[in-house]
Structures are given as structure tokens and as C-alpha cells.
Design a protein around this motif. Structure first.
Motif, short mmCIF file in Angstrom:
data_model
loop_
_atom_site.label_atom_id
_atom_site.label_comp_id
_atom_site.label_asym_id
_atom_site.label_seq_id
_atom_site.Cartn_x
_atom_site.Cartn_y
_atom_site.Cartn_z
N ARG A 3 0.83 -1.19 0.00
CA ARG A 3 0.00 0.00 0.00
C ARG A 3 0.87 1.24 0.00
N GLU A 4 0.41 2.30 -0.68
CA GLU A 4 1.13 3.56 -0.70
C GLU A 4 0.77 4.36 0.54
N PRO A 5 1.77 4.95 1.23
CA PRO A 5 1.47 5.78 2.40
C PRO A 5 0.57 6.95 2.02
N ASN A 6 -0.25 7.38 2.95
CA ASN A 6 -1.16 8.50 2.71
C ASN A 6 -0.44 9.80 3.05
N HIS A 7 0.27 10.37 2.06
CA HIS A 7 1.07 11.57 2.27
C HIS A 7 0.19 12.80 2.52
N ARG A 8 -1.01 12.82 1.93
CA ARG A 8 -1.89 13.97 2.13
C ARG A 8 -2.33 14.07 3.59
N LEU A 9 -2.74 12.94 4.16
CA LEU A 9 -3.15 12.94 5.56
C LEU A 9 -1.97 13.32 6.46
N ALA A 10 -0.80 12.76 6.17
CA ALA A 10 0.38 13.05 6.99
C ALA A 10 0.72 14.55 6.95
N ALA A 11 0.62 15.16 5.77
CA ALA A 11 0.96 16.58 5.63
C ALA A 11 -0.01 17.46 6.41
N LEU A 12 -1.29 17.17 6.32
CA LEU A 12 -2.28 17.98 7.02
C LEU A 12 -2.21 17.78 8.53
N MET A 13 -1.90 16.56 8.96
CA MET A 13 -1.72 16.34 10.40
C MET A 13 -0.51 17.11 10.91
N ALA A 14 0.56 17.14 10.13
CA ALA A 14 1.76 17.88 10.52
C ALA A 14 1.46 19.38 10.59
N GLU A 15 0.72 19.88 9.60
CA GLU A 15 0.36 21.30 9.58
C GLU A 15 -0.50 21.67 10.79
N ALA A 16 -1.41 20.74 11.17
CA ALA A 16 -2.30 20.99 12.30
C ALA A 16 -1.63 20.71 13.64
N GLY A 17 -0.46 20.08 13.60
CA GLY A 17 0.21 19.72 14.85
C GLY A 17 -0.55 18.65 15.60
N ALA A 18 -1.19 17.75 14.88
CA ALA A 18 -2.04 16.72 15.48
C ALA A 18 -1.28 15.40 15.57
N SER A 19 -1.26 14.83 16.76
CA SER A 19 -0.68 13.50 16.94
C SER A 19 -1.72 12.45 16.58
N ASN A 20 -1.28 11.21 16.47
CA ASN A 20 -2.23 10.12 16.18
C ASN A 20 -3.30 10.04 17.25
N LYS A 21 -2.86 10.09 18.52
CA LYS A 21 -3.83 10.00 19.62
C LYS A 21 -4.75 11.21 19.66
N GLY A 22 -4.18 12.38 19.43
CA GLY A 22 -4.99 13.59 19.48
C GLY A 22 -6.04 13.61 18.39
#
Length: 456
Positions: A3-22
Motif C-alpha cells: 500500500r502507498e502511504p497516505n502523504h496527504r493525511l500526513a501533511a495535514l496532520m503535521a500542519e495541524a500539529g495533530a498527533s495520532n492519539k490527538g
């Protein structure tokens, strides 16, 4: 296929400063605001980041959570979920025609985790369930393929090991909720139990073996239910019902039907819950012990109470009480050991709460709290929350808030999605008193408890 990693989700989470748990926490909270219940955890988020699939409704909750965090509109397509795959329609979706088909269905179910994107509250159609119940009620048992050629000979020692494992996992379920041991139980069932069912055994061993396997299978269904994956739970339970017909284990089959009634009632499907409860009582009659019949009658009372049928509920509660009085006249299986006076009183307090009979509900809930052994942490949490709702129904706001606080303070029960819903329901009921300082303190206590749960 990788499977290809979901780079879009990763980028938006990084921009939002959101952790997996958060992010998982925000998704659950957003779902709750919409009246939905999802079991999203940090593990689910990581699976999406790794390229795993997602159910379309959940994708919308992810987008909503990130929109709020980033203060701009985010769509499922923006986070790489343009076309969330539908759930596998055939997943355990039929009542197997034969023993081999039944084992194949169970093996297929055991390959799916709680995070596989199943729709959270979609049960099998009424017609399919009703047909399966009728088949279970009227069909003859398959009979065991005794001493069939096989690479492994199964003995009573193997059966004893399965029963011991079942007791251990049931204990974990009572203490920490269904999600705690489900993954390990699923692996054990697929790797250790199912292969034995294809082994060679005597009639005595075979009967015991299939009984023990049904106990594990139903526990998989029950733990999936407790985590909020109702589609998977429903299929496990129906497949286990079919498994009980191999050796005509009527009492276990009736238990499965009562569990299915419990689930349908929880989801507000009152008509289905009532039919399943009555099928449970009729299917067990003449085959089940008085203690088991007490349990089946209590679940019928629960369904009838939800239907606001006071006369029917009162009759069923009376039957349940009378059956329990006769409990010592028969030898019960180990899986029924939890069904005692405390459990019955706990069922009754739910009935009176649903019937909006405040004084009776408070009286039975207080007794249920007093009688429940603390080792059954989740059950005690349920009873305390029902007591809180009953006190609120009686106009006792301060007492209700104090009781709810005690329920949340325990902590262990919070790992159950069902218990979280009890808490959310109480918060909604008490929200008309949002300016009350005790209510505000309770809401803060609940937020803190859930945050601590996310960090564990």
C-alpha cells in the motif's frame, strides 16, 4: 500488494500539529456530536497513514476534525480518502449450510480486525436474521464427523486448554472492556481453536470441543460489540449460532440469541430485540438450566421495556426472578457464573429506567451497585450510570452528578465503548443544567479521564 502511504493525511496532520492519539480523540468526539459511535484509536490513524482503507462516514469525521483544527474546510479528498471502499458485503453474512461452510465463515471473520473499516452500526437485514433463527429453531443437528481421518488427534486436554483461555479472556473483558483482549483472542481462535475442529476426535471429545469453540467464538462477537464494531459483532454471533447446531447445544444457542437481542436493543432496534429475546427463551426452554432461563427472560424484559410495554416487561421480570430462585437445582456451565442476583437486579434497573419509573429504577440501581462485585468493573460502571440517570429522572440533580462522577472515577470501564455511550447519554440528559457548577466539574472530570485514556 503493497500500500502507498497516505502523504496527504500526513501533511495535514503535521500542519495541524495533530498527533495520532490527538486526532483519534477529536474524531471520536466529532462522531459523538453526530450521534454516531466509532472506535477510532491511534492505531487506526497509523493504519490510514500507512495507506489502509477507511469507511466513508469515518472519513468525513476525520475531515471535520482537521477542518476545526486548521480553521478551514478540509474534505475527505484533501486527506486522500476520495473514494472510501465499501465494507465487504459477504463478510460472514449468511447462515452457513454445512459445517465446512460454517468453519470457513468463522475463519474469514477472524481475519478482520476491529479497525477494518466496518460500518459501526449496520446489522444484517431482518429477513436474513429471522431466517437464520428459524433454521436454528427447527433444523436437526449436523452430527459430528467422529474419528474422521485427520493429521491431528484431539483430546480432552486440548478442550481444557480452550476453556481455560476462554475464562481468562472473559475475565479481561469484564475488567477492561472488549477491546483489551480482542486482538489476542482473535489470533488464538484462528491459530489454535479452528484447526482443532478439523481434527480427529471421539464423540465425547467432539461434543466438548465444539462447545468450547462456541464459547470463544461468542466472546469474539461480544468483545467486538463492546468496542462498538456492531457489524463484525453481529456476524460473529450469527456464525456462532450456526456452530451450536453441530452438536445441538441449545442452551448456548439461546445465549447467542439473547446476546443478539441485547445488541439490537442497544442500537434502538426494539422490534428485532424483542423477537430475538423471545426466540432465545423458546429455544432454551426444556434445554437450558433455570439460571440460563433467568438470563433469557431478563433480556426479554429489557427489550419490552424499551418498547414501553410495562405489562410484558413486568411479566418477563417476574419469570426471570422465579427462574433464578430455582438456580441451585441444576449444574450450570462456567460461562454462566456471572448470572447472579446482582446481575439480575442490574438488568431490572435498566428496565425501570427505560420505562421512566424513577423510584423503582433508583431502588433497583442502588441495590445493583451494592451487590455488584468490584471485579466486574464494567458492570459496576453501568449500574452506577443507570443510578445516576434514575436519580436525574427523580429530580435529584446533585445526587445524580455525584454518582456519575463515581462511575467515571473508576476508570477501567471507560475502555468500553458501551460505557462511554452511557456517559455521553448522561451528559446530554444533564446538559439542561449546564450552568450548574457540579455539572461543569463533572464534564471536566470526564474530559480529563478520556484524555488520560488516550495517553495510555
Amino acid at each position: 500488494m503493497s500500500r502507498e502511504p497516505n502523504h496527504r493525511l500526513a501533511a495535514l496532520m503535521a500542519e495541524a500539529g495533530a498527533s495520532n492519539k490527538g486526532l483519534a480523540k477529536r474524531i471520536r468526539e466529532g462522531a459523538a456530536r453526530h450521534g454516531a459511535h466509532v472506535g477510532t484509536t491511534h492505531v487506526s490513524v497509523q493504519r490510514w497513514l500507512d495507506g489502509g482503507g477507511i469507511q466513508s462516514q469515518t472519513a468525513s469525521f476525520v475531515a471535520e476534525a482537521l477542518s476545526a483544527k486548521l480553521r478551514r474546510r478540509i474534505t475527505p479528498a484533501d486527506i486522500g480518502f476520495a473514494s472510501a471502499p465499501p465494507p465487504p458485503a459477504a463478510l460472514g453474512a449468511s447462515y452457513a449450510a454445512s459445517l465446512p461452510d460454517s468453519l470457513n465463515l468463522l475463519d474469514e471473520l477472524a481475519q478482520h480486525s476491529l479497525d477494518d473499516g466496518q460500518p459501526s452500526e449496520i446489522l444484517l437485514p431482518d429477513g436474513e436474521v429471522d431466517s437464520a433463527v428459524l433454521s436454528w429453531l427447527v433444523s436437526r443437528p449436523d452430527g459430528l464427523p467422529v474419528d474422521a481421518p485427520a493429521s491431528r488427534r484431539v483430546g480432552m486436554r486440548d478442550v481444557a486448554a480452550i476453556r481455560t483461555a476462554g475464562q481468562m479472556f472473559m475475565r479481561l473483558d469484564f475488567l477492561y472492556g472488549g477491546g483489551h483482549g480482542h486482538k489476542a483472542l482473535r489470533h488464538y481462535f484462528r491459530q489454535e481453536v479452528l484447526p482443532l475442529l478439523n481434527g480427529s476426535y471421539s464423540a465425547k471429545v467432539g461434543n466438548a470441543l465444539f462447545g468450547a469453540a462456541a464459547e470463544i467464538s461468542q466472546l469474539l462477537g461480544w468483545t467486538a460489540y463492546d468496542t462498538g464494531n456492531h457489524a463484525l459483532a453481529n456476524r460473529y454471533l450469527l456464525s456462532t449460532l450456526r456452530l451450536t447446531k453441530v452438536v445441538d447445544s441449545r442452551m448456548m444457542g439461546a445465549r447467542i440469541l439473547s446476546n443478539m437481542s441485547h445488541q439490537a436493543n442497544y442500537l434502538g432496534q426494539v422490534s428485532r430485540a424483542t423477537r430475538l429475546a423471545r426466540a432465545s427463551a423458546e429455544g432454551g426452554r426444556g434445554h437450558a438450566t433455570p439460571r440460563a432461563m433467568s438470563l433469557f427472560a431478563a433480556h426479554e424484559a429489557r427489550a419490552l421495556s424499551s418498547a414501553q410495554d410495562y405489562r410484558g416487561a413486568a411479566r418477563a421480570m417476574n419469570e426471570a426472578e422465579k427462574f433464578l430462585e430455582q438456580a441451585d437445582t441444576a449444574q450450570d456451565p462456567d460461562w454462566l457464573s456471572y448470572m447472579d442476583e446482582a446481575e439480575l437486579v442490574g438488568e431490572f434497573c435498566h428496565c425501570f429506567r427505560d420505562l421512566k419509573r424513577g423510584p423503582e429504577s433508583v431502588r433497583f440501581a442502588e441495590r445493583a451497585v451494592a451487590l455488584t462485585d468490584p471485579q466486574y468493573a464494567r458492570t459496576l460502571g453501568f449500574c452506577r450510570m443507570v443510578l445516576a440517570q434514575s436519580q436525574l429522572l427523580n429530580g435529584e440533580l446533585e445526587a445524580a452528578v455525584t454518582t456519575a462522577g463515581l462511575a467515571v472515577e473508576g476508570g477501567d470501564a471507560l475502555q468500553s465503548a458501551r460505557f462511554q455511550r452511557y456517559v455521553a447519554d448522561f451528559q446530554r440528559e444533564v446538559s439542561v443544567h449546564a450552568e450548574n457548577s457540579a455539572v461543569q466539574h463533572l464534564n471536566e472530570q470526564i474530559r480529563a479521564a478520556m484524555a488520560q485514556l488516550d495517553d495510555e
